[in-house]
Design an enzyme around this catalytic site. Sequence first.
Site, PDB file in Angstrom:
ATOM      1  N   VAL A   9       0.868  -1.171   0.000  1.00 27.83           N
ATOM      2  CA  VAL A   9       0.000   0.000   0.000  1.00 27.83           C
ATOM      3  C   VAL A   9       0.906   1.222   0.000  1.00 27.83           C
ATOM      4  CG1 VAL A   9      -2.003  -1.073   1.092  1.00 27.83           C
ATOM      5  CG2 VAL A   9      -0.227  -0.055   2.514  1.00 27.83           C
ATOM      6  N   SER A  10       0.354   2.355  -0.437  1.00 29.74           N
ATOM      7  CA  SER A  10       1.172   3.557  -0.588  1.00 29.74           C
ATOM      8  C   SER A  10       1.310   4.387   0.677  1.00 29.74           C
ATOM      9  CB  SER A  10       0.596   4.438  -1.696  1.00 29.74           C
ATOM     10  OG  SER A  10       0.599   3.736  -2.914  1.00 29.74           O
ATOM     11  N   THR A  11       0.294   4.416   1.509  1.00 31.56           N
ATOM     12  CA  THR A  11       0.352   5.290   2.679  1.00 31.56           C
ATOM     13  C   THR A  11       0.004   4.533   3.951  1.00 31.56           C
ATOM     14  OG1 THR A  11      -1.950   5.956   2.484  1.00 31.56           O
ATOM     15  CG2 THR A  11      -0.349   7.303   1.295  1.00 31.56           C
ATOM     16  N   GLN A  14      -3.616   3.302   4.743  1.00 34.38           N
ATOM     17  CA  GLN A  14      -4.195   2.182   4.019  1.00 34.38           C
ATOM     18  C   GLN A  14      -3.802   0.866   4.690  1.00 34.38           C
ATOM     19  OE1 GLN A  14      -2.347   3.061   0.238  1.00 34.38           O
ATOM     20  NE2 GLN A  14      -4.243   3.944  -0.556  1.00 34.38           N
TER      21      GLN A  14
END
Length: 183
Positions: A9-11, A14
């Site tokens: 996931v990017s952040t 999330q």
Amino acid sequence: MTIFAYARVSTDGQSVDAQVKALRAAGAERVFKETASGAKTDRAQLRRALAALGKGDVLLVTRLDRLARSTRDLLNTLDAIARAGAGFRSLADAWADTTTAHGRLMLTVLGGLAEFERELIRARTSEGRSRAKARGVHMGRPPALTRHQREEALAALAEGSATQADLARRFNVSRSTISRLQT
């Protein structure tokens, strides 16, 4: 044959839980989880997942964008997987499955298109550089010395009134800059 999986996931806000659940349902024995931007090329858990792969193993992801951000990045990662003697599968992208002949064909075509695109970019860049040079555009760094300083330095060297080291100190440049004036 071991099925390894990679979930990203990017952040921090999330969660990889949904990806992990889908990957486990597809048979993944070990899941490498990571919170990192896809644009970041050095991802520790992906590096560990690739290092864990052996001959006959498979790396599984839920979607291609979890593995790579660009075509070039994808092809580099797939090359690393192939060098380990392993295969690759994406749950959402059935065509991206190097464990089948059709998947290998699709990824070979994708690789060919990426190479073609690089060649087009290289040709356009070269043409642009040639046109700029024809218009008299100077390529590269600006000269360290002005025309007047170059003439002054060459005259002092010709007269013998200054050494290269003296001129380098006077004009605050390296000695090799003065040396190149004489070539």
